[in-house]
Scaffold this motif. Structure first.
Motif, short mmCIF file in Angstrom:
data_model
loop_
_atom_site.label_atom_id
_atom_site.label_comp_id
_atom_site.label_asym_id
_atom_site.label_seq_id
_atom_site.Cartn_x
_atom_site.Cartn_y
_atom_site.Cartn_z
N TYR A 54 37.36 39.79 39.80
CA TYR A 54 37.98 40.08 38.51
C TYR A 54 37.18 41.07 37.67
O TYR A 54 37.59 41.40 36.56
N GLU A 111 48.90 38.84 37.26
CA GLU A 111 48.57 38.52 35.87
C GLU A 111 49.70 37.71 35.24
O GLU A 111 50.86 38.14 35.29
N LEU A 134 44.76 35.08 35.45
CA LEU A 134 44.73 36.12 36.48
C LEU A 134 44.50 35.42 37.81
O LEU A 134 43.80 34.42 37.88
N ILE A 163 45.63 41.76 42.26
CA ILE A 163 45.52 40.89 41.09
C ILE A 163 46.91 40.65 40.50
O ILE A 163 47.65 41.59 40.23
N THR A 195 37.22 41.78 32.39
CA THR A 195 38.38 42.63 32.60
C THR A 195 38.37 43.89 31.77
O THR A 195 39.04 44.86 32.10
#
Length: 263
Positions: free
Chosen positions: A17, A39, A97, A37, A88
């Motif tokens: 991440y 979200e 996430l 990833i 992030t």
């Protein structure tokens, strides 16, 4: 669902991440590491419903309940808000996430079997436009999306977010280069309709009036449009009539107009 509280942004468990705003870094790490990833709990849920597996989930304490039914055996890393933002590079508003295992891309033949309308995205580098095109494809009835070798990654975090998770809903895969890509589509009975400006282009209305049974709608990169090789592979060049001195629409907007007409 193992829950692990992590307070150190340098903790190696959080490596997936870290530095999400560095596009070049994510382009290297995500495909090479077999990850992407996702979200928000909604998007993670859509990914899991499509058969994708989370490697881990990152969440702040107040949103743990949102992911309890999503994690399975994957660890859930619970971090303070400031740690999430340090990792992030932005404020994490959507709660969660997930580092997801990237599935193997299916063969083109499997994706287009039985399809009547597919979207071909050639060399579109803007992740927002890719995500928007997928959302349009899902909403307006396209059976599949095919992306060129140099097209932006539909599973990149921003593409997934803009698509509202519809990248998991619409079947998709990567095409080979032209002219091989055109050969595959022609061999499977598709009429290649290139959305572009050309002297011999037909209007979208005229094309729809005599719509072929199976259509591959081709859309090109922002600015340059479809490549010469793509246009050479096309059976028909189609244009959306414009007014007000405007020559064309944004590629995502153009996809919406054309898909609505072809629905």
């Amino acid at each position: 669902m193992p829950i692990e509280h992590v307070a150190d942004p340098a903790d190696p468990r959080l490596a997936d991440y870290r530095d999400l705003t560095d596009v070049a870094l994510r382009r290297v790490l995500e495909p090479a590491g077999g990850l992407y990833i996702a979200e928000s709990a909604k998007v993670i849920g859509r990914a899991i419903a499509a058969g994708h597996r989370p490697r881990s989930i990152l969440v702040q304490e107040k949103w743990v309940d949102d992911v309890r039914d999503l994690a399975g055996d994957a660890p859930v890393y619970v971090v303070p808000t400031e740690v999430a933002e340090q990792l992030t590079g932005y404020q994490v508003h959507r709660g969660a996430l997930a580092a997801m295992h990237r599935p193997v891309a299916p063969p083109v033949a499997d994706i287009i079997a039985g399809a009547r309308l597919v979207v071909v995205l050639e060399d579109i580098v803007d992740h927002t436009n890719v995500g928007a095109a997928f959302r349009n494809a899902a909403a307006l009835g396209a059976d599949a999306v095919l992306v060129s070798p140099r097209c932006a990654d539909p599973l990149y975090r921003r593409s997934v977010r803009v698509s509202m998770g519809t990248v998991f809903q619409v079947p998709w895969t990567r095409l080979p280069k032209w002219p091989e890509a055109g050969g595959i589509l022609h061999d499977n009975g598709f009429h290649l309709a290139a959305l572009a400006l050309a002297d011999d282009a037909v209007t979208l209305d005229d094309f729809v009036a005599a719509r072929p049974e199976r259509v591959a709608l081709m859309l090109g990169a922002e600015g340059d449009g479809l490549s010469r090789r793509a246009l050479e592979a096309a059976d028909t060049v189609v244009t959306i009539p414009m007014a007000g001195g405007v020559d064309s629409l944004n590629v995502a907007a153009a996809s919406a107009v054309a898909l609505w007409a072809l629905r």
